[in-house]
Every structure is written in structure tokens, then in C-alpha cells.
Design an enzyme around this catalytic site. Structure first.
Site, short mmCIF file in Angstrom:
data_model
loop_
_atom_site.label_atom_id
_atom_site.label_comp_id
_atom_site.label_asym_id
_atom_site.label_seq_id
_atom_site.Cartn_x
_atom_site.Cartn_y
_atom_site.Cartn_z
N ASP A 66 0.81 -1.22 0.00
CA ASP A 66 0.00 0.00 0.00
C ASP A 66 0.85 1.28 0.00
O ASP A 66 0.44 2.28 -0.57
CB ASP A 66 -0.93 0.01 1.21
CG ASP A 66 -1.94 -1.14 1.15
OD1 ASP A 66 -2.28 -1.55 0.04
OD2 ASP A 66 -2.36 -1.61 2.22
N VAL A 67 2.01 1.23 0.61
CA VAL A 67 2.83 2.44 0.75
C VAL A 67 3.50 2.87 -0.55
O VAL A 67 4.12 3.92 -0.61
CB VAL A 67 3.90 2.30 1.87
CG1 VAL A 67 3.24 2.07 3.21
CG2 VAL A 67 4.88 1.20 1.55
#
Lengths: 97, 463
Positions: B388-389
């Protein structure tokens, strides 16, 4: 001022000290920060010692002593666990090359 | 207050100052170990001074408690694996919470014995006990989720927040009964309700929000210590509690900001898991996959490589293999940097600790703001166990639940390799647009196994 009021003064001013000190901590050390705050929040051991040592006479075991013993033991796990693991982590950051 | 009490107060003040210097030391890895030593000395003199207090009239159970705690604490701290740090921290928070509850209960009995109960004290005892109780069970749940004993998916049901609110009100009601009616039953029921509340407050929070939860419970453990300080009229506890409380609060704030999530929305929970699924990625659009030989070839012919580690690295214990990769590439004259997102892993600074453990020099490890401008100048970005990052949807797709979250700009690199075990979605439950970029290839496999293959391939080819 009542002792409680003095306590509130100390509390609020300490929050400001905490705010400034903690923002100075480098993000790379946020895990050891949590570990060391873990250790020092175990300062409740002071209260635990006062409970465990409340009654006169060594070795007797009543309700207060049982409560005090467990409170001291739990806080001590934090003190030793927190400081030792912080030391371990920081030693890893130290040994550069 | 006799002369002795003044001396004790001075010693406690010294301990307070030592704690502050201890925290200040963490401003840099160079001063941090010394800081920890200061904090240890502070704790030591605080304990010694308390034991010498004339109010302490027997030592048996104090000595026994200290011995048991020292043995367990030291053993666990020496044996724990660095990947398990989040669990350890959560477990330690729970102990502070329970200890605060026990101190409140014990102090109540002691003062009852001595006939020293008054309203102010009882209010303080009630507050100390319920904050401690919430910290205790809340941390146990966090521990269970981190350790994998409980599912990391959020547990949500209808009317949950209303139920929590109702329980909090009832809890305060019993607290009032304790204070006004001097009722031990009121105290016990209030504490019991707080224990349940700690449980129900944390179960709706999903695995990806754990860095916030751990920080928040860190903060609670501080507030519990401060509340205990009020019951004892002890400024050392009030100050220390406030320091720890604000530390945890600041960490929670930093984590929330790094996820672009409001603090309130995190504690209300329900984020992540199976519920969310929106993504802008068109169905049927393919991903490219690469073999470890391809990756090794590209890495070898780069001049600058950025590695983005994530929770997957911790899960597969890949940090030592990554250190070898770092060394091989350094020998071949490739510049390697590491990019750390603030919420990578399960607690603040988790990745930094793992990289430090594998002896990667900390001056090769960079925070998001320091390194984001460098992705466009790097040849290869290797994403290992992060998802996600690095999702560019956070920047471009308003429909994504991640929209607005600051990300590592991995997609700007000339070539991106993403190591993944499977095509499963990340913790936010959304697909990652980065996987479908033309400059991205996926390398399937366990993080550690893939990294070891890369090292082998690089060693094998020679110069």
C-alpha cells in the site's frame, strides 16, 4: 493550592516538555522510543512497592501483599524487559561498519 | 512533611530529569545508548528511594516481585526476535495497565486500613484503575492480533460504537457509586467494565492500523501511570506518565498522518480486511512477471538502486538476506539506498530496527521525505514486502480508499521490481496500480527465498 492542583500543574507542564522532547526523536529510533517509554511507564512500580510494603512484619501474606507482589512483578517485567530490549536495539544502531 | 520526605522528593526530581535526558538521547543513534543509561539510572534511584521510604515496612514481597520481574523481563528481552518487537511492546503495555489497576486496588485497601480515604483520592483511584484496565485488555487484543493468535481482520457489527458508548457511561456510573458510596463492589464492577471496554475498543481495528493502535496504547500506559501518580501524590509518576503519554500521542499522530487517516476514524475501526475493494485498475489488465535472473541482471547494471522494505520482509525474516544483497551490490559499485515509509511494518520504526539488526549502516536508510525526490534518478527500485505504501492510486485515484495517503514514489523509477508472494491485495484491501505500470515487473516468491536467489545470481556472474 491543594496537592491535586499542584499535580495538575506538574502534569500539564510535563506534557509540554514531552511534546518538545519527543518531536526531537529521529523517526529511525521510534521503535526504541516505544521500548524505553515502556520501561519508564513502569514507574508505577513506586506505587506497587508502597502497596507491597504496607504492612509491618516480614513474610506475612494478606490480600494487600498478594496484590502488591503481582503489581511489583508486572512493573518489573516492564522495567527490565523495556530497558534490556532498548539496549539491544540501540547497540545494533551503534555498530556501524 | 519531614526532612526525609523532602530528600525523597529531590531524588524523585533527579529521576525525572534523568528520564527526560534519556528520551532526549534518542534524537540521534550516537547519543541514544547513553540516553538509555540515564533512564536506567533514573529508574534505579527511584526504586531505591521508594524502598527506603519509612512508609515501606516490609521487604519480602517487594524483593520477591522485583526478582520474578527481573528474571522474566530480562529473559524475554534477550530472547525475543526483532521481528516480534511489536508483540513484545504490546505485551509490556498490558503489564503496565494491569499493574496500575493492582496499585489502585492495593492503595484503596491500604488507605482503608489506615482510615485515610477521601473523595479526591477515590476519584483518582477510579480514574487510575479504569485507564489501567482499558490499557490492559486493549493491549492483550493488540498482542493477540500481532502474534497471529487472533485474526487481524477488523471485527465489526452494527451498533458497536453505541454499545461502547453505553458501556463507558455505565462504567462511569459504577465509578461514581464507588466514590460516593465508598463501595468496593462499585470499584470492582467499574474495573470489570473497563476490562471489557478495552477489548471491544480494539477488536474493530484491523492489522494495517496496528502502528496507530500500538502507539495509542503506549500513550494510554503513560496516562495510567500519571493517574497513579495523582493517587499517590507523587510528581515523579505524574511527570513520567505525562512524558510517556505525550510520546505515544505524538507517535499516533505521525502514524495517522502517514496514512492520511483521522485519529477518530482509526479508533472507530473497520478499515481494511474484506470490506474495502474499490480500485481503478481495469479488469483483465495484465501484470508482467520477472525471474530472479532478470532482476539480478538489471540490478548489476544499475548505478543506483533503492530498496523499499515492508511488513513482508519482517514476516519472512528476509533482513539478513537483504544485507547480503546490499553487500554484493556495493562490491559491484552499485549505490544502494533504503526507503522507509513511516507506517511500514507493524509499529513505528519497525523496518529501521530490522535493517539495523542485519547490520545495514543507518546512513543508507532514509525516511520518506528524505528520499522521495531520488526515485526519479534511480535505475531500479526493488520493493520487498511492501504494498500500500507504494500504491500510486493514493495520489491519482480519488475513488481509492488510500487516496491522499503520502506514498514512496517508487513508480517514478526507471524500472520497478515488486516482490510478492501472490497477487493478494495489501492490508488496505485494495489492488495496487503500481503492478500494472509499464515499468513494473513482479517477482513472485517468498521475500527471503527471492533475495537469496538474487544474491546467488549476482555472486555467480562475477565481474
Amino acid at each position: 493550592m491543594s496537592p491535586t492542583m499542584i499535580g495538575i500543574y506538574v502534569f500539564v507542564l510535563s506534557c509540554f516538555v514531552g511534546y518538545h522532547v519527543i518531536w526531537g526523536v529521529t523517526p529511525a529510533l521510534h521503535t526504541p522510543l516505544m521500548a524505553v517509554t515502556n520501561a519508564i511507564s513502569a514507574i508505577v512500580v513506586v506505587g506497587a512497592i508502597l502497596v507491597a510494603g504496607f504492612h509491618e512484619g516480614e513474610g506475612q501474606l494478606g490480600l494487600i501483599e498478594i496484590i502488591g507482589f503481582f503489581a511489583v512483578a508486572l512493573a518489573s517485567i516492564n522495567i527490565f524487559g523495556g530497558f534490556v530490549v532498548t539496549n539491544r536495539i540501540l547497540a545494533m544502531f551503534k555498530r556501524k561498519k | 512533611m519531614g526532612i526525609n520526605q523532602e530528600v525523597f522528593a529531590l531524588v524523585y526530581l533527579a529521576a525525572t530529569v534523568l528520564f527526560i535526558f534519556g528520551l532526549k538521547g534518542l534524537a540521534s543513534p550516537k547519543t541514544a545508548l547513553r540516553g538509555n543509561l540515564f533512564a536506567m539510572i533514573g529508574m534505579f534511584i527511584a526504586v531505591v528511594a521508594t524502598v527506603m521510604n519509612p512508609e515501606v515496612r516490609n521487604y519480602t514481597w517487594i524483593a520477591a516481585g522485583l526478582a520474578v520481574g527481573a528474571l522474566i523481563g530480562t529473559t524475554v528481552a534477550l530472547k525475543i526476535q526483532m521481528t516480534a518487537m511489536p508483540q513484545l511492546v504490546a505485551a509490556l503495555h498490558s503489564f503496565v495497565g494491569l499493574s496500575a489497576v493492582l496499585v489502585a486496588l492495593g492503595t484503596y485497601f491500604a488507605h482503608q486500613d489506615a482510615g485515610h480515604l477521601n473523595t479526591t483520592l477515590m476519584v483518582e483511584l477510579a480514574i487510575g484503575s479504569f485507564i489501567g484496565a482499558i490499557t490492559f485488555t486493549g493491549s492483550l487484543i493488540a498482542f493477540g492480533k500481532l502474534q497471529g493468535l487472533l485474526g487481524s481482520n477488523p471485527v465489526v457489527f452494527k451498533g458497536q460504537h453505541f454499545l461502547n458508548l453505553l458501556m463507558a457511561v455505565v462504567m462511569l456510573g459504577f465509578g461514581a457509586w464507588f466514590v460516593i458510596g465508598d463501595s468496593l463492589a462499585g470499584f470492582l464492577i467499574m474495573t470489570f467494565m473497563a476490562l471489557i471496554l478495552g477489548f471491544t475498543l480494539i477488536i474493530p481495528i484491523g492489522g494495517a492500523d496496528m502502528p496507530v493502535v500500538v502507539s495509542m496504547l503506549n500513550s494510554y500506559s503513560g496516562w495510567a501511570a500519571a493517574a497513579t501518580g495523582f493517587t499517590l501524590g507523587n510528581n515523579l509518576l505524574i511527570t513520567t506518565g505525562a512524558l510517556v503519554g505525550s510520546s505515544g500521542a505524538i507517535l499516533s499522530y505521525i502514524m495517522c498522518k502517514a496514512m492520511n487517516r483521522g485519529f477518530i476514524s482509526v479508533i472507530l475501526g473497520g478499515f481494511g480486511g474484506d470490506a474495502a475493494a474499490a480500485s481503478a485498475v481495469p479488469a483483465g489488465k495484465g501484470v508482467k512477471s520477472a525471474s530472479s535472473e532478470d532482476v539480478a541482471f538489471m540490478l548489476e547494471n544499475s548505478s543506483k538502486v533503492i530498496i523499499v522494505p515492508g511488513y513482508g520482509m519482517a514476516v519472512s525474516q528476509a533482513q539478513h538476506a537483504i544485507k547480503e544483497l546490499y553487500e554484493v551490490l556495493a562490491e559491484k559499485g552499485v549505490q544502494v539506498k533504503f526507503a522507509i515509509h513511516p507506517v511500514a511494518g507493524r509499529m513505528p520504526g519497525h523496518m529501521n530496527v530490522l535493517l539495523a539488526e542485519s547490520e545495514i549502516p543507518y546512513d543508507s536508510v532514509f525516511e520518506m521525505d528524505e528520499i522521495n525526490s531520488e526515485f526519479s534518478t534511480c535505475d531500479v527500485c526493488f520493493v520487498i514486502g511492501a504494498n500500500d505504501v507504494v500504491n500510486p492510486d493514493a495520489k491519482t485515484n480519488k475513488a481509492s480508499p488510500l487516496y491522499g495517503m503520502p506514498i514512496l514514489d517508487a513508480y517514478k523509477s526507471k524500472q520497478v521490481f515488486v516482490n510478492k508472494r501472490s497477487m493478494k491485495v495489501g492490508y488496505a484491501g485494495v489492488d495496487n496500480a503500481l503492478f500494472y505500470y509499464p515499468n513494473t515487473s513482479l517477482v513472485f516468491g517468498d521475500a527471503k527465498a527471492v533475495t537469496e536467489q538474487l544474491v546467488q545470481a549476482l555472486r555467480g556472474t562475477g565481474h
